[in-house]
Write a protein that holds these residues in place. Structure first.
Motif, PDB file in Angstrom:
ATOM      1  N   PHE A  92     -13.770  -9.780   2.590  1.00  0.00           N
ATOM      2  CA  PHE A  92     -13.345  -9.480   1.388  1.00  0.00           C
ATOM      3  C   PHE A  92     -13.234  -7.844   1.030  1.00  0.00           C
ATOM      4  CE2 PHE A  92     -17.914 -10.251   1.392  1.00  0.00           C
ATOM      5  CZ  PHE A  92     -18.384  -9.094   0.799  1.00  0.00           C
ATOM      6  N   THR A 140      -5.498 -12.291   5.975  1.00  0.00           N
ATOM      7  CA  THR A 140      -6.523 -13.429   5.895  1.00  0.00           C
ATOM      8  C   THR A 140      -5.425 -14.790   5.661  1.00  0.00           C
ATOM      9  OG1 THR A 140      -6.431 -12.402   3.477  1.00  0.00           O
ATOM     10  CG2 THR A 140      -8.746 -12.489   4.718  1.00  0.00           C
ATOM     11  N   HIS A 175      -7.280   1.366   2.530  1.00  0.00           N
ATOM     12  CA  HIS A 175      -8.287   0.514   2.199  1.00  0.00           C
ATOM     13  C   HIS A 175      -9.322   0.459   3.206  1.00  0.00           C
ATOM     14  CE1 HIS A 175      -5.566  -2.812   4.135  1.00  0.00           C
ATOM     15  NE2 HIS A 175      -5.658  -1.491   5.231  1.00  0.00           N
ATOM     16  N   GLY A 217     -10.561 -13.615   1.957  1.00  0.00           N
ATOM     17  CA  GLY A 217      -9.967 -14.677   2.551  1.00  0.00           C
ATOM     18  C   GLY A 217     -10.387 -15.127   3.994  1.00  0.00           C
ATOM     19  N   TRP A 266       0.840  -1.293   0.019  1.00  0.00           N
ATOM     20  CA  TRP A 266       0.148   0.182   0.132  1.00  0.00           C
ATOM     21  C   TRP A 266       0.617   1.247   0.043  1.00  0.00           C
ATOM     22  CZ3 TRP A 266      -0.858  -4.290   2.935  1.00  0.00           C
ATOM     23  CH2 TRP A 266      -1.961  -4.854   2.841  1.00  0.00           C
TER      24      TRP A 266
END
Ligand code: DAH
Length: 358
Positions: free
Chosen positions: A327, A272, A185, A305, A167
């Motif tokens: 997700f 995940t 995110h 995940g 990121w």
């Protein structure tokens, strides 16, 4: 000339002729001609009148009355027809002069009124929310400015961990180095929701979290530095990977329609385990292979995940009892795929010619 003889003047024939000619006339001008022809100086009636003076008293009286009545009758016929013709002419005039007031208003006097509408990204977000709400999810939102802990650490990404390179982050300069970020995110909203659920004493969650995200990216046809994601989170007892795959496929068909499939490819995300990339059939070529999907027939939409136990532990959820999946994918990418938008930058340029297409 028999017609000039007032006694022999055929009044009935004269009136019949005036009547027929008046009926045939279609305009006041034509009617004027009819009047002139039958009543004017050169008419048979005028001719008969001239001869009246040559008659004896009795005869003149009788013939004069006859001619007078004939003229009166003719004038009555003509004026009745005039009334009709004038009405017809008014009607014709109205038809040719009719003003289309709507046309004038819209085209030349006033600019067409254009009614605004929600931007394509807002529409897309609302539709995505609808799809998930129909599947039993709730909708939640979180802050766009986050601490390092929510954006990274609680998601199992410690400081200086190489995964941070996934990121490109905008850090806010608030004195302390690298502690406050523009969220990269929507995953940190998961952490807020889990904390809240723990506080309420019931960690079960079925939620989607849409919102704006930021990355230090150079915009191109498929990336924006300010973009939108929708995050999903399910926590319950006995949640398995197959539940995740089912939700992804159900969503794909509901939003993109039949003929568009989903597939999960093994990937890595720190939060995940196992993790997967979530891909859908390329909507440009419908799976045939094209430039947009690099000939693969698939387009990546996001990641997903099973929630890593370290994430559950960070917020105090017992990972022996509870499990879940998550997700996250791009809302702008969904709009791009659904509407076959070649260059994503069009979504933020605010060119009305583009915006008004949707
Ligand atoms: N947050 C990830 C990203 O922006 C996407 C993602 C991957 C979200 C896996 C998830 C997940 O919830 O489980 O790249």
């Amino acid at each position: 000339m028999p017609t000039d003889s007032p006694q022999a003047f055929d009044a009935a024939g004269f009136l019949a002729s005036v009547g027929a000619a008046a009926q045939a006339a279609q305009s006041t001008a034509e009617l004027d001609l009819v009047a002139q022809e039958h009543l004017g100086k050169r008419s048979a009636l005028a001719g008969a009148h001239k001869v009246l003076g040559q008659l004896g008293d009795e005869e003149r009286k009788a013939a004069g009355a006859l001619l007078y009545e004939a003229r009166q009758g003719a004038e009555a016929l003509l004026s009745a027809r005039r009334v009709e013709i004038e009405a017809l002419e008014r009607q014709r005039q109205l038809e040719t002069d009719r003003l289309d007031l709507t046309e004038v208003v819209l085209s030349s006097v006033v600019q067409p009124i254009s009614v605004g509408h929600a931007h394509l990204i807002a529409q897309t977000q609302a539709e995505l929310e609808d799809v998930f709400v129909a599947m039993g999810f709730t909708v939640a939102e979180g802050p766009e400015v986050e601490t390092d802990w929510y954006n990274f650490e609680a998601l199992n990404i410690p400081p200086a961990h190489p995964a941070r390179g996934m990121w490109d982050t905008f850090y806010l300069d608030l004195g302390d180095a690298e502690t406050v970020v523009l969220r990269t995110h929507t995953s940190p909203v998961q952490v807020h929701l889990m904390e809240e659920a723990v506080r309420s004493g019931d960690p079960r969650l079925h939620a989607v979290m849409p919102g704006r995200c930021f990355r230090r990216d150079t915009p191109d046809a498929r990336h924006l530095h300010t973009f939108h994601q929708i995050e999903g989170l399910v926590i319950d007892e006995a949640i398995a990977f197959v539940d995740l795959a089912g939700v992804i496929q159900t969503f794909t068909t509901a939003y993109f329609g039949p003929g568009i499939n989903s597939r999960l490819r093994p990937a890595y995300f720190p939060f995940t385990e196992p993790s997967a990339e979530f891909e859908i059939t390329c909507t440009i070529c419908r799976g045939e292979g094209c430039r947009t999907c690099s000939q693969t027939g698939w387009i990546e939409l996001g990641g997903c995940g099973m929630i890593d136990p370290a994430v559950l532990e960070a917020v105090g959820i017992d990972h022996e009892r509870w499990s879940g999946f998550a997700f996250g994918f791009g809302i702008d990418r969904c709009a791009q795929m659904r509407h076959q938008i070649a260059d994503m930058r069009a979504l933020v340029e605010n060119d009305v010619r583009f915006i008004s297409q949707f």
